[in-house]
Design a protein around this motif. Structure first.
Motif, PDB file in Angstrom:
ATOM      1  N   GLY A 203       0.784  -1.223   0.000  1.00 41.40           N
ATOM      2  CA  GLY A 203       0.000   0.000   0.000  1.00 41.40           C
ATOM      3  C   GLY A 203       0.818   1.275   0.000  1.00 41.40           C
ATOM      4  N   GLY A 204       2.108   1.168  -0.252  1.00 41.72           N
ATOM      5  CA  GLY A 204       2.944   2.361  -0.244  1.00 41.72           C
ATOM      6  C   GLY A 204       4.124   2.225  -1.180  1.00 41.72           C
ATOM      7  N   MET A 218       8.549   9.042   1.210  1.00 42.21           N
ATOM      8  CA  MET A 218       7.681   7.936   1.626  1.00 42.21           C
ATOM      9  C   MET A 218       6.263   8.286   1.208  1.00 42.21           C
ATOM     10  SD  MET A 218       9.251   7.546   5.494  1.00 42.21           S
ATOM     11  CE  MET A 218       9.515   9.325   5.673  1.00 42.21           C
ATOM     12  N   TYR A 219       5.669   7.461   0.366  1.00 41.44           N
ATOM     13  CA  TYR A 219       4.349   7.740  -0.185  1.00 41.44           C
ATOM     14  C   TYR A 219       3.297   6.815   0.408  1.00 41.44           C
ATOM     15  CZ  TYR A 219       7.058  10.111  -3.855  1.00 41.44           C
ATOM     16  OH  TYR A 219       7.920  10.931  -4.535  1.00 41.44           O
ATOM     17  N   GLU A 220       2.143   7.415   0.762  1.00 45.66           N
ATOM     18  CA  GLU A 220       0.944   6.696   1.194  1.00 45.66           C
ATOM     19  C   GLU A 220       1.256   5.692   2.309  1.00 45.66           C
ATOM     20  OE1 GLU A 220      -1.736   7.961   0.431  1.00 45.66           O
ATOM     21  OE2 GLU A 220      -1.152   9.197  -1.266  1.00 45.66           O
ATOM     22  N   GLY A 221       1.043   4.386   2.085  1.00 38.60           N
ATOM     23  CA  GLY A 221       1.219   3.411   3.152  1.00 38.60           C
ATOM     24  C   GLY A 221       2.609   3.397   3.758  1.00 38.60           C
ATOM     25  N   ASP A 326      -7.202   5.080  -1.628  1.00 38.06           N
ATOM     26  CA  ASP A 326      -6.164   5.573  -2.542  1.00 38.06           C
ATOM     27  C   ASP A 326      -5.486   6.787  -1.943  1.00 38.06           C
ATOM     28  OD1 ASP A 326      -8.105   7.543  -2.894  1.00 38.06           O
ATOM     29  OD2 ASP A 326      -8.001   7.538  -5.085  1.00 38.06           O
ATOM     30  N   GLY A 327      -4.738   7.502  -2.794  1.00 47.37           N
ATOM     31  CA  GLY A 327      -3.925   8.610  -2.331  1.00 47.37           C
ATOM     32  C   GLY A 327      -4.575   9.963  -2.517  1.00 47.37           C
ATOM     33  N   ALA A 328      -3.727  10.972  -2.670  1.00 48.03           N
ATOM     34  CA  ALA A 328      -4.153  12.367  -2.613  1.00 48.03           C
ATOM     35  C   ALA A 328      -4.490  12.917  -3.994  1.00 48.03           C
ATOM     36  CB  ALA A 328      -3.050  13.220  -1.989  1.00 48.03           C
ATOM     37  N   LEU A 329      -5.568  13.720  -4.052  1.00 50.26           N
ATOM     38  CA  LEU A 329      -5.960  14.360  -5.304  1.00 50.26           C
ATOM     39  C   LEU A 329      -4.927  15.391  -5.729  1.00 50.26           C
ATOM     40  CD1 LEU A 329      -8.215  14.748  -7.475  1.00 50.26           C
ATOM     41  CD2 LEU A 329      -9.108  16.577  -6.008  1.00 50.26           C
ATOM     42  N   GLN A 351      -3.066   2.154  -4.533  1.00 49.50           N
ATOM     43  CA  GLN A 351      -4.144   1.520  -3.776  1.00 49.50           C
ATOM     44  C   GLN A 351      -3.564   1.081  -2.450  1.00 49.50           C
ATOM     45  OE1 GLN A 351      -6.569  -1.320  -5.878  1.00 49.50           O
ATOM     46  NE2 GLN A 351      -7.259  -2.342  -3.999  1.00 49.50           N
ATOM     47  N   LEU A 352      -4.133   1.589  -1.338  1.00 49.01           N
ATOM     48  CA  LEU A 352      -3.521   1.371  -0.034  1.00 49.01           C
ATOM     49  C   LEU A 352      -3.838   0.015   0.580  1.00 49.01           C
ATOM     50  CD1 LEU A 352      -3.266   4.531  -0.370  1.00 49.01           C
ATOM     51  CD2 LEU A 352      -3.332   4.613   2.122  1.00 49.01           C
ATOM     52  N   MET A 353      -4.964  -0.589   0.192  1.00 49.92           N
ATOM     53  CA  MET A 353      -5.343  -1.880   0.736  1.00 49.92           C
ATOM     54  C   MET A 353      -5.794  -2.775  -0.406  1.00 49.92           C
ATOM     55  SD  MET A 353      -7.638  -0.500   3.974  1.00 49.92           S
ATOM     56  CE  MET A 353      -7.676  -2.049   4.855  1.00 49.92           C
ATOM     57  N   SER A 354      -5.586  -4.079  -0.270  1.00 52.39           N
ATOM     58  CA  SER A 354      -6.072  -5.003  -1.285  1.00 52.39           C
ATOM     59  C   SER A 354      -7.592  -5.032  -1.253  1.00 52.39           C
ATOM     60  CB  SER A 354      -5.520  -6.407  -1.045  1.00 52.39           C
ATOM     61  OG  SER A 354      -6.124  -6.976   0.110  1.00 52.39           O
TER      62      SER A 354
END
Length: 570
Positions: A203-204, A218-221, A326-329, A351-354
């Protein structure tokens, strides 16, 4: 995490010392009172109010509730002992309610190094500002900046090497304005558990240079999993104590009240933020009404305690459980059906989670009777969220009336809107994002998708109740600027994105009052100035329903009232 009984204690807020006594009777009058008495209501709306007028001359309050509205003379005769409160030539509207923001986190932000776009535009130097804080901080202690906008940094985008040049003795970190990513020096990365050669976490994504070494990003997850660690793990940052944070939080409350806000929903809280809210209430500085969305990582502890959506009181209560798809707009990491040049260098977001994990968590939360509030910006992400909510409703119809939420819900088409309406989901789109970040949206997603973002008109035309949101500090705080943006669709540069998505000023006001109350399941007590409602209202210096649309943001807030008590005055 803490024992269940302690968790429960955090949702009990003390009454502010300046609140009126339960027996205090007052009659308020003003030049115009826009009560929204005849406006539509969500399915959790109030019982029959006997046809309350849309614009009464006055309203009477007993303690913290409205008990009557109507002609001023009639109310005066009916309640001869009431205290008169004449607001003069002002315009009164129901208390403005921000359905998605991050005030508790702002208590930290105010104490950290500011690297926001406004600071950069004013001549701020990211390296100099961080270097100054390093010199005032003992070696080994964190130096953290907030609000970092690489596009506004005249030095160019910070990376690991640039931060190492500032200090190798301190962990140094700059959090992106979206809060969905951060950049650290070598020491910060090590404390987060990241060294060269490590694989990307689920997720990251970890940023890398052309040689494959970590570049500090470091992005998202990869960031969220460190920011909000498991209950048993020590905090990554935690550089401030409650004695540091409570005075800072008191300033946050004043800032929100100065913007006319009486209620908000803190859209991502952990046990740390709950401790801050409870202590702020205990010390009498929590002057707003607050709903919280508990980060899903901590939901299992709440579930074992038997707690679910609605626990708390009318000052501090749990209104849902927060997840992210998901992430940031504006950060360029949201998950879309069509490719775009993502911030990560890929052709789409994250996509942060399956699908499987996400669907199972949504079902567990729904089956417990709680509300899910899922961050989803891109159309692909929104579709996945609806898949899970539809499946959960079908599996457990007992809680089919719960209005689950999609936070931001930024990029949608007619098919998604129809599914949102059918599922009774409440979207909570950005209010002023187009104004602040319109250029970024064009750059990432192209003109067509940028113009369709934050589709308030499309939602309202489908009969969907919509909450009003700043996502502050990721976006501008002012609800009046948000309403102006919804009415004009104008960016800070004067461009107009998607004029077909414009709404009327009254509709914009309803979004930030009735809509936000519905988003947190509080339509029975908030959003309109009618008998039985909480006496929360905002006093304006001009009439937002009659001023030129481009002037709405300039309307002065004269005072802000919570429970018939004034919590801020100009």
């Amino acid at each position: 995490m803490t024992p269940p009984d302690d968790i429960a204690g955090r949702f009990v807020a003390n009454r502010p010392t300046d609140a009126p006594e339960d027996s205090a009777l007052r009659i308020f009058r003003a030049r115009r009172i826009i009560a929204l008495g005849r406006s539509g209501r969500g399915p959790d709306g109030p019982p029959d109010d006997g046809g309350a007028p849309d614009e009464p001359e006055a309203f009477a309050t007993l303690g913290q509730r409205i008990v009557a509205v109507g002609d001023h003379g009639t109310l005066r005769d009916r309640f001869p002992g009431a205290e008169p409160v004449d607001l003069g030539d002002a315009v009164v509207v129901p208390g403005l309610n921000d359905a998605h923001c991050h005030p508790a986190a702002l208590a930290d932000t105010r104490l950290r190094v500011p690297l926001d776009a406004d600071t950069m535009r004013a001549g701020g130097d990211s390296a100099a500002l961080l270097g100054e804080r390093v010199r005032r901080t003992a070696p080994g202690h964190w130096v953290v900046a907030e609000g970092y906008d690489p596009n506004a940094d005249p030095r160019g985008r910070l990376d690991r090497a640039a931060l190492d040049a500032i200090s190798r003795e301190h962990p140094v970190l700059a959090v992106h304005f979206s809060c969905h990513m951060a950049v650290g020096n070598t020491r910060a990365l090590e404390l987060a558990g990241y060294r060269d050669g490590v694989l990307d976490p689920a997720g990251g994504t970890l940023g890398r240079d052309t040689d494959g070494r970590l570049d500090g990003w470091m992005y998202e997850g990869a960031w969220f999993d460190q920011w909000f660690r498991d209950s048993e793990a020590p905090e990554l940052l935690g550089e401030f104590t409650l004695d540091d944070l409570v005075p800072s939080f008191a300033e946050v409350c004043r800032d929100f009240h100065a913007a006319g806000i009486t209620s908000w929903c803190d859209a991502l809280v952990s046990p740390r933020e709950l401790r801050l809210y409870q202590e702020a209430a205990h010390r009498g500085v929590l002057t707003a009404r607050v709903g919280v969305l508990v980060w899903h990582r901590y939901f299992a502890d709440l579930l074992r305690s038997g707690l679910r959506t609605g626990f708390g009181d009318d000052r501090l209560r749990m209104v849902g459980v927060k997840l992210m798809m998901d992430g940031a707009l504006a950060g360029g990491t949201c998950l879309c059906r069509a490719p775009y040049p993502s911030q990560t260098g890929a052709d789409n977001g994250i996509q942060l989670m399956s699908d499987k994990e996400f669907t199972e968590i949504v079902r567990t939360i729904h089956d417990s009777g709680s509300r899910v509030a899922v961050h989803a910006n891109g159309d692909l992400a929104v579709g996945k969220v609806l898949d899970a909510i539809e499946a959960a409703r079908a599996g457990q119809p007992r809680y089919a009336g719960t209005n689950h939420r999609i936070e931001h819900c930024s990029l949608v088409d007619d098919g998604l809107v129809a599914r949102i309406a059918a599922a009774g989901v409440t979207p909570v789109p950005f209010g002023a994002f187009l104004h602040e970040h319109g250029g970024k949206l064009r750059g990432y997603y192209g003109d067509e998708r940028a113009a369709a973002a934050c589709a308030h008109r499309r939602f309202l035309d489908a009969g969907i109740t919509v909450g009003g949101s700043s996502d502050h500090p990721a976006g501008p705080l002012s609800p009046l600027l948000a309403m102006q943006t919804m009415v004009t669709r104008a960016t800070r540069d004067g461009d107009v994105l998607g004029p077909e998505q414009r709404v009327s000023a009254r509709e914009a006001l309803e979004v930030y009052t009735i809509g936000s109350a519905h988003a947190s399941g509080e339509s029975r007590v908030k959003g309109r100035l009618v008998p039985g409602m909480l006496a929360d209202f905002t006093v304006l210096g001009e009439d937002l329903l009659s001023v030129a649309p481009e002037r709405i943001a300039d309307i002065p807030v004269l005072s802000t009232w919570v429970g018939a008590g004034r919590v801020w005055s100009a």
